[in-house]
Motif scaffolding. Sequence first.
Motif, short mmCIF file in Angstrom:
data_model
loop_
_atom_site.label_atom_id
_atom_site.label_comp_id
_atom_site.label_asym_id
_atom_site.label_seq_id
_atom_site.Cartn_x
_atom_site.Cartn_y
_atom_site.Cartn_z
N VAL A 269 0.86 -1.03 0.03
CA VAL A 269 0.07 0.04 0.04
C VAL A 269 0.88 1.20 -0.10
O VAL A 269 2.03 1.21 0.68
CB VAL A 269 -1.20 0.01 1.18
CG1 VAL A 269 -0.25 0.09 2.56
CG2 VAL A 269 -2.03 1.11 1.30
N ALA A 270 0.56 2.33 -0.82
CA ALA A 270 1.49 3.46 -0.80
C ALA A 270 0.42 4.73 -0.87
O ALA A 270 -0.75 4.65 -1.30
CB ALA A 270 2.30 3.41 -2.02
N ILE A 271 0.91 5.72 -0.26
CA ILE A 271 0.13 6.86 -0.30
C ILE A 271 0.80 8.14 -0.97
O ILE A 271 1.85 8.32 -0.82
CB ILE A 271 -0.44 7.29 1.06
CG1 ILE A 271 0.69 7.71 2.03
CG2 ILE A 271 -1.35 6.45 1.72
CD1 ILE A 271 0.89 9.05 2.03
N TYR A 272 -0.09 8.97 -1.65
CA TYR A 272 0.50 10.39 -2.13
C TYR A 272 -0.29 11.18 -1.44
O TYR A 272 -1.51 11.51 -1.63
CB TYR A 272 0.27 10.04 -3.72
CG TYR A 272 0.56 11.35 -4.44
CD1 TYR A 272 1.93 11.91 -4.14
CD2 TYR A 272 0.09 12.08 -5.32
CE1 TYR A 272 2.54 13.18 -4.69
CE2 TYR A 272 0.70 13.10 -6.17
CZ TYR A 272 1.69 13.57 -5.63
OH TYR A 272 2.62 14.95 -6.26
N PRO A 273 0.32 11.99 -0.41
CA PRO A 273 -0.39 13.09 0.42
C PRO A 273 -1.22 14.10 -0.41
O PRO A 273 -1.01 14.70 -1.41
CB PRO A 273 0.76 13.81 1.09
CG PRO A 273 1.88 12.83 0.89
CD PRO A 273 1.83 12.03 -0.15
N ASP A 274 -2.21 14.05 0.24
CA ASP A 274 -3.62 15.36 -0.45
C ASP A 274 -3.95 14.55 -1.66
O ASP A 274 -4.85 15.37 -2.41
CB ASP A 274 -2.82 16.49 -0.56
CG ASP A 274 -2.58 17.22 0.67
OD1 ASP A 274 -3.30 16.85 1.62
OD2 ASP A 274 -1.49 18.10 0.75
N GLN A 275 -3.63 13.36 -2.15
CA GLN A 275 -4.03 12.86 -3.51
C GLN A 275 -4.79 11.61 -3.53
O GLN A 275 -6.09 11.23 -3.74
CB GLN A 275 -3.05 12.80 -4.57
CG GLN A 275 -2.30 13.96 -4.83
CD GLN A 275 -2.97 15.03 -5.54
OE1 GLN A 275 -4.09 14.71 -6.33
NE2 GLN A 275 -2.86 16.45 -5.18
N TYR A 276 -3.91 10.39 -2.93
CA TYR A 276 -4.54 9.29 -3.14
C TYR A 276 -3.96 8.15 -2.32
O TYR A 276 -2.84 8.40 -1.66
CB TYR A 276 -4.66 8.60 -4.57
CG TYR A 276 -3.29 8.60 -5.02
CD1 TYR A 276 -2.57 7.34 -4.86
CD2 TYR A 276 -2.88 9.55 -6.37
CE1 TYR A 276 -1.15 7.19 -5.33
CE2 TYR A 276 -1.35 8.97 -6.91
CZ TYR A 276 -0.70 8.11 -6.46
OH TYR A 276 0.35 7.82 -7.09
#
Length: 316
Positions: free
Chosen positions: A263-270
Amino acid sequence: MNYQEIFEKISDELKDFEQIGQVAAYIPALAKANPNSFGMYLVTEEGHEYAHGDTDTPFSIQSISKVLSLVYAFKLVGTDLWKRVGVEPSGSPFNSLVQLEYEQGIPRNPLINAGAIVICDILLSHLNEPYDNFIAFVRELAGNSGIDYSSKTAESEKACGFKNNAHINLMKSFGNIENDVEEVLDFYFHLCSIEMSCKDLAQTFMFLARSGKNPLNGKQVLSARETKRINAIMLLCGFYDEAGEFAFKVGLPGKSGVGGGIVAIYPDQYSIAVWSPGLNSKGNSSKGIKALEIFTTITQSNVFGPSPIFDELEYE
Ligand code: GLU
Protein backbone atom coordinates in the motif's frame (compact mmCIF):
# COMPACT_ATOMS: atom_id res chain seq x y z
CA MET A 1 -6.76 11.56 -15.11
CA ASN A 2 -8.23 8.38 -16.55
CA TYR A 3 -7.08 6.01 -13.83
CA GLN A 4 -9.09 3.10 -15.18
CA GLU A 5 -7.29 3.33 -18.50
CA ILE A 6 -3.96 3.57 -16.69
CA PHE A 7 -4.74 0.37 -14.76
CA GLU A 8 -5.57 -1.41 -18.04
CA LYS A 9 -2.31 -0.21 -19.53
CA ILE A 10 -0.28 -1.43 -16.53
CA SER A 11 -1.99 -4.79 -16.53
CA ASP A 12 -1.37 -5.13 -20.25
CA GLU A 13 2.24 -4.14 -19.88
CA LEU A 14 2.77 -6.71 -17.09
CA LYS A 15 0.75 -9.61 -18.45
CA ASP A 16 3.86 -11.53 -19.44
CA PHE A 17 5.89 -10.28 -16.49
CA GLU A 18 8.52 -12.91 -15.91
CA GLN A 19 10.17 -12.00 -12.60
CA ILE A 20 7.00 -12.77 -10.68
CA GLY A 21 9.01 -14.25 -7.78
CA GLN A 22 8.17 -16.84 -5.14
CA VAL A 23 5.34 -16.92 -2.62
CA ALA A 24 6.44 -16.76 1.05
CA ALA A 25 6.82 -20.44 1.84
CA TYR A 26 8.48 -19.92 5.25
CA ILE A 27 4.98 -19.45 6.69
CA PRO A 28 3.20 -22.66 5.59
CA ALA A 29 -0.24 -20.98 5.41
CA LEU A 30 1.09 -18.45 2.89
CA ALA A 31 2.67 -21.08 0.64
CA LYS A 32 -0.80 -21.87 -0.73
CA ALA A 33 -1.28 -18.41 -2.30
CA ASN A 34 -1.82 -18.30 -6.05
CA PRO A 35 1.18 -16.47 -7.54
CA ASN A 36 -0.95 -15.32 -10.48
CA SER A 37 -3.36 -13.27 -8.37
CA PHE A 38 -3.10 -9.58 -9.17
CA GLY A 39 -5.15 -6.61 -8.06
CA MET A 40 -4.85 -2.81 -7.93
CA TYR A 41 -7.18 -0.44 -6.11
CA LEU A 42 -7.07 3.33 -5.92
CA VAL A 43 -9.01 5.70 -3.65
CA THR A 44 -8.65 9.39 -4.45
CA GLU A 45 -8.94 12.50 -2.32
CA GLU A 46 -12.28 13.28 -3.99
CA GLY A 47 -13.56 9.87 -2.90
CA HIS A 48 -13.43 8.24 -6.34
CA GLU A 49 -12.44 4.59 -6.47
CA TYR A 50 -10.85 2.54 -9.27
CA ALA A 51 -10.38 -1.22 -9.32
CA HIS A 52 -8.53 -3.68 -11.49
CA GLY A 53 -8.20 -7.47 -11.10
CA ASP A 54 -8.51 -9.35 -7.80
CA THR A 55 -9.41 -6.39 -5.63
CA ASP A 56 -12.07 -8.05 -3.45
CA THR A 57 -10.11 -11.16 -2.47
CA PRO A 58 -8.85 -11.00 1.13
CA PHE A 59 -5.17 -11.86 1.58
CA SER A 60 -2.78 -11.92 4.53
CA ILE A 61 -1.52 -8.36 5.02
CA GLN A 62 1.44 -9.51 7.17
CA SER A 63 3.88 -6.65 7.79
CA ILE A 64 1.50 -4.02 6.45
CA SER A 65 -0.21 -4.30 9.84
CA LYS A 66 3.01 -2.92 11.38
CA VAL A 67 2.02 0.58 10.23
CA LEU A 68 -1.41 0.25 11.83
CA SER A 69 -0.02 -1.01 15.14
CA LEU A 70 2.55 1.80 15.07
CA VAL A 71 -0.22 4.36 14.56
CA TYR A 72 -2.24 2.89 17.42
CA ALA A 73 0.75 2.86 19.80
CA PHE A 74 1.69 6.42 18.77
CA LYS A 75 -1.84 7.53 19.65
CA LEU A 76 -1.55 5.87 23.05
CA VAL A 77 1.93 6.87 24.22
CA GLY A 78 2.99 9.75 21.93
CA THR A 79 6.65 10.58 21.59
CA ASP A 80 7.63 8.28 24.49
CA LEU A 81 7.45 5.63 21.82
CA TRP A 82 10.85 6.67 20.48
CA LYS A 83 12.54 5.61 23.73
CA ARG A 84 11.73 2.00 22.84
CA VAL A 85 12.22 1.96 19.06
CA GLY A 86 14.20 4.05 16.55
CA VAL A 87 13.26 5.70 13.25
CA GLU A 88 16.29 4.84 11.13
CA PRO A 89 16.18 2.61 8.06
CA SER A 90 17.73 -0.75 8.86
CA GLY A 91 19.35 -1.55 5.54
CA SER A 92 18.96 -5.19 6.50
CA PRO A 93 16.34 -7.90 6.01
CA PHE A 94 13.04 -7.64 7.93
CA ASN A 95 14.01 -10.44 10.29
CA SER A 96 17.72 -9.72 10.76
CA LEU A 97 19.03 -10.21 14.31
CA VAL A 98 22.47 -8.74 13.84
CA GLN A 99 21.76 -5.04 14.51
CA LEU A 100 19.62 -5.79 17.52
CA GLU A 101 22.50 -7.01 19.60
CA TYR A 102 24.80 -4.15 18.63
CA GLU A 103 22.06 -1.67 19.45
CA GLN A 104 21.25 -3.10 22.88
CA GLY A 105 17.79 -4.41 22.11
CA ILE A 106 16.40 -1.14 20.68
CA PRO A 107 15.12 -1.99 17.18
CA ARG A 108 16.09 0.34 14.35
CA ASN A 109 12.49 1.15 13.43
CA PRO A 110 8.89 -0.01 14.06
CA LEU A 111 8.47 -1.59 10.61
CA ILE A 112 10.98 -4.42 10.94
CA ASN A 113 9.95 -7.48 12.94
CA ALA A 114 11.81 -6.56 16.15
CA GLY A 115 10.31 -3.05 16.12
CA ALA A 116 6.80 -4.32 15.52
CA ILE A 117 7.20 -6.81 18.38
CA VAL A 118 8.10 -3.94 20.75
CA ILE A 119 5.02 -2.07 19.50
CA CYS A 120 2.90 -5.14 20.30
CA ASP A 121 4.38 -5.17 23.81
CA ILE A 122 3.39 -1.49 24.24
CA LEU A 123 -0.16 -2.20 23.01
CA LEU A 124 -0.51 -5.11 25.43
CA SER A 125 0.58 -2.87 28.31
CA HIS A 126 -1.95 -0.15 27.44
CA LEU A 127 -5.07 -1.89 26.15
CA ASN A 128 -7.66 -3.77 28.17
CA GLU A 129 -8.83 -5.87 25.26
CA PRO A 130 -5.88 -5.69 22.86
CA TYR A 131 -7.22 -8.12 20.23
CA ASP A 132 -10.70 -6.57 20.17
CA ASN A 133 -9.49 -2.99 20.44
CA PHE A 134 -7.02 -3.38 17.61
CA ILE A 135 -9.32 -5.10 15.15
CA ALA A 136 -12.05 -2.53 15.91
CA PHE A 137 -9.55 0.22 15.04
CA VAL A 138 -8.71 -1.45 11.71
CA ARG A 139 -12.36 -2.09 10.85
CA GLU A 140 -13.23 1.55 11.45
CA LEU A 141 -10.43 2.73 9.16
CA ALA A 142 -11.45 0.28 6.44
CA GLY A 143 -15.18 0.83 6.86
CA ASN A 144 -15.54 -2.94 6.85
CA SER A 145 -16.75 -4.77 9.95
CA GLY A 146 -15.92 -8.14 8.35
CA ILE A 147 -12.14 -7.73 8.58
CA ASP A 148 -10.59 -10.24 10.96
CA TYR A 149 -7.53 -12.12 12.15
CA SER A 150 -6.84 -15.52 10.62
CA SER A 151 -6.10 -17.84 13.53
CA LYS A 152 -5.01 -20.44 11.01
CA THR A 153 -2.27 -18.20 9.61
CA ALA A 154 -1.26 -17.03 13.09
CA GLU A 155 -0.95 -20.63 14.32
CA SER A 156 0.95 -21.62 11.20
CA GLU A 157 3.46 -18.84 11.75
CA LYS A 158 3.72 -19.55 15.47
CA ALA A 159 4.63 -23.17 14.77
CA CYS A 160 7.75 -22.08 12.91
CA GLY A 161 8.39 -18.62 14.38
CA PHE A 162 11.86 -19.44 15.67
CA LYS A 163 13.47 -16.24 14.42
CA ASN A 164 10.82 -14.02 15.98
CA ASN A 165 11.29 -15.97 19.21
CA ALA A 166 14.97 -15.14 19.05
CA HIS A 167 14.17 -11.43 18.52
CA ILE A 168 11.83 -11.15 21.46
CA ASN A 169 14.06 -13.08 23.84
CA LEU A 170 17.04 -10.92 22.93
CA MET A 171 15.00 -7.77 23.52
CA LYS A 172 13.65 -9.16 26.81
CA SER A 173 17.24 -9.75 27.95
CA PHE A 174 17.97 -6.07 27.27
CA GLY A 175 14.88 -5.00 29.22
CA ASN A 176 12.90 -3.76 26.20
CA ILE A 177 9.93 -6.16 26.60
CA GLU A 178 7.56 -5.71 29.56
CA ASN A 179 5.08 -8.54 29.05
CA ASP A 180 5.31 -12.29 28.82
CA VAL A 181 7.16 -13.18 25.59
CA GLU A 182 4.58 -15.82 24.56
CA GLU A 183 1.72 -13.35 24.92
CA VAL A 184 3.49 -10.63 22.95
CA LEU A 185 4.45 -13.01 20.13
CA ASP A 186 0.95 -14.41 19.93
CA PHE A 187 -0.42 -10.89 19.51
CA TYR A 188 2.25 -10.10 16.90
CA PHE A 189 1.41 -13.22 14.86
CA HIS A 190 -2.29 -12.32 15.00
CA LEU A 191 -1.63 -8.79 13.78
CA CYS A 192 0.33 -10.19 10.84
CA SER A 193 -2.48 -12.64 10.08
CA ILE A 194 -5.15 -9.98 9.44
CA GLU A 195 -6.79 -10.47 6.06
CA MET A 196 -7.92 -7.65 3.80
CA SER A 197 -8.59 -7.08 0.14
CA CYS A 198 -6.84 -4.42 -1.98
CA LYS A 199 -10.03 -2.36 -1.67
CA ASP A 200 -9.94 -2.53 2.16
CA LEU A 201 -6.25 -1.77 2.23
CA ALA A 202 -6.42 1.33 0.04
CA GLN A 203 -9.35 2.61 2.10
CA THR A 204 -7.65 1.85 5.44
CA PHE A 205 -4.56 3.89 4.57
CA MET A 206 -6.46 6.86 3.16
CA PHE A 207 -6.18 8.75 6.49
CA LEU A 208 -2.41 8.93 5.96
CA ALA A 209 -3.00 10.71 2.65
CA ARG A 210 -5.42 13.12 4.34
CA SER A 211 -3.34 14.59 7.16
CA GLY A 212 -4.63 12.02 9.62
CA LYS A 213 -8.37 12.29 8.98
CA ASN A 214 -10.47 9.19 8.30
CA PRO A 215 -12.51 10.24 5.25
CA LEU A 216 -15.26 7.76 6.07
CA ASN A 217 -16.34 9.37 9.34
CA GLY A 218 -14.35 12.62 9.53
CA LYS A 219 -12.53 11.49 12.70
CA GLN A 220 -8.97 12.72 13.20
CA VAL A 221 -6.97 9.51 13.72
CA LEU A 222 -3.65 11.33 14.14
CA SER A 223 -2.75 15.02 13.99
CA ALA A 224 -1.28 16.29 10.72
CA ARG A 225 2.10 16.52 12.43
CA GLU A 226 1.98 12.93 13.64
CA THR A 227 0.79 11.75 10.23
CA LYS A 228 3.80 13.35 8.58
CA ARG A 229 6.05 11.33 10.90
CA ILE A 230 4.36 8.02 10.08
CA ASN A 231 4.67 8.78 6.36
CA ALA A 232 8.37 9.58 6.82
CA ILE A 233 8.89 6.23 8.55
CA MET A 234 7.07 4.42 5.74
CA LEU A 235 9.22 6.10 3.10
CA LEU A 236 12.47 5.26 4.89
CA CYS A 237 11.63 1.88 6.38
CA GLY A 238 8.59 0.45 4.58
CA PHE A 239 10.40 -1.98 2.29
CA TYR A 240 13.12 -3.51 4.46
CA ASP A 241 16.45 -3.30 2.68
CA GLU A 242 14.71 -2.27 -0.54
CA ALA A 243 13.35 1.03 0.86
CA GLY A 244 15.88 3.07 -1.12
CA GLU A 245 15.02 1.28 -4.34
CA PHE A 246 11.28 1.80 -3.75
CA ALA A 247 11.81 5.53 -3.12
CA PHE A 248 14.01 5.69 -6.20
CA LYS A 249 11.61 3.91 -8.54
CA VAL A 250 8.15 4.56 -7.08
CA GLY A 251 8.70 7.64 -4.93
CA LEU A 252 5.89 7.26 -2.38
CA PRO A 253 5.66 6.36 1.32
CA GLY A 254 4.33 2.82 1.55
CA LYS A 255 4.51 -0.57 3.18
CA SER A 256 4.75 -4.11 1.92
CA GLY A 257 4.07 -7.49 3.49
CA VAL A 258 5.20 -11.01 2.68
CA GLY A 259 1.61 -11.85 1.71
CA GLY A 260 2.37 -9.90 -1.49
CA GLY A 261 0.45 -6.74 -0.65
CA ILE A 262 1.77 -3.20 -0.98
CA VAL A 263 0.00 0.00 0.00
CA ALA A 264 1.31 3.47 -0.81
CA ILE A 265 -0.02 6.97 -0.35
CA TYR A 266 0.43 10.26 -2.16
CA PRO A 267 -0.31 13.04 0.36
CA ASP A 268 -3.47 15.03 -0.44
CA GLN A 269 -4.11 12.89 -3.51
CA TYR A 270 -4.63 9.18 -3.13
CA SER A 271 -4.04 5.83 -1.50
CA ILE A 272 -3.23 2.82 -3.70
CA ALA A 273 -3.02 -0.89 -2.90
CA VAL A 274 -1.61 -3.66 -5.08
CA TRP A 275 -1.46 -7.39 -4.50
CA SER A 276 0.61 -10.02 -6.24
CA PRO A 277 1.91 -12.82 -3.95
CA GLY A 278 5.19 -13.53 -5.78
CA LEU A 279 8.05 -11.95 -3.81
CA ASN A 280 11.48 -10.80 -4.91
CA SER A 281 14.63 -11.70 -2.97
CA LYS A 282 14.00 -8.81 -0.53
CA GLY A 283 10.55 -10.13 0.43
CA ASN A 284 8.55 -7.49 -1.49
CA SER A 285 5.94 -8.17 -4.16
CA SER A 286 7.87 -8.23 -7.40
CA LYS A 287 5.03 -7.43 -9.80
CA GLY A 288 3.46 -5.09 -7.25
CA ILE A 289 6.54 -2.86 -7.18
CA LYS A 290 6.74 -2.82 -10.97
CA ALA A 291 3.05 -1.91 -11.24
CA LEU A 292 3.48 0.99 -8.83
CA GLU A 293 6.59 2.16 -10.63
CA ILE A 294 4.64 2.38 -13.87
CA PHE A 295 1.65 3.98 -12.13
CA THR A 296 3.60 6.81 -10.50
CA THR A 297 5.55 7.42 -13.70
CA ILE A 298 2.48 7.72 -15.90
CA THR A 299 0.57 9.80 -13.35
CA GLN A 300 3.68 11.81 -12.46
CA SER A 301 2.78 11.45 -8.84
CA ASN A 302 5.69 10.99 -6.49
CA VAL A 303 6.79 12.99 -3.48
CA PHE A 304 10.06 14.07 -5.11
CA GLY A 305 8.56 16.03 -8.01
CA PRO A 306 7.01 15.29 -11.39
CA SER A 307 9.01 14.47 -14.50
CA PRO A 308 7.49 14.61 -17.98
CA ILE A 309 7.31 11.29 -19.82
CA PHE A 310 9.04 11.56 -23.17
CA ASP A 311 8.34 8.12 -24.45
CA GLU A 312 6.51 4.96 -23.53
CA LEU A 313 9.59 3.26 -22.09
CA GLU A 314 10.62 6.04 -19.73
CA TYR A 315 9.93 3.88 -16.68
CA GLU A 316 12.13 1.01 -17.88
N1 GLU B 1 4.72 -12.38 9.90
C1 GLU B 1 5.90 -12.14 9.13
C2 GLU B 1 7.14 -12.45 9.97
O1 GLU B 1 7.17 -12.12 11.12
C3 GLU B 1 5.88 -10.73 8.62
C4 GLU B 1 6.98 -10.46 7.67
C5 GLU B 1 6.64 -9.47 6.60
O2 GLU B 1 5.52 -9.37 6.09
O3 GLU B 1 7.58 -8.77 6.25
O4 GLU B 1 8.08 -13.01 9.52
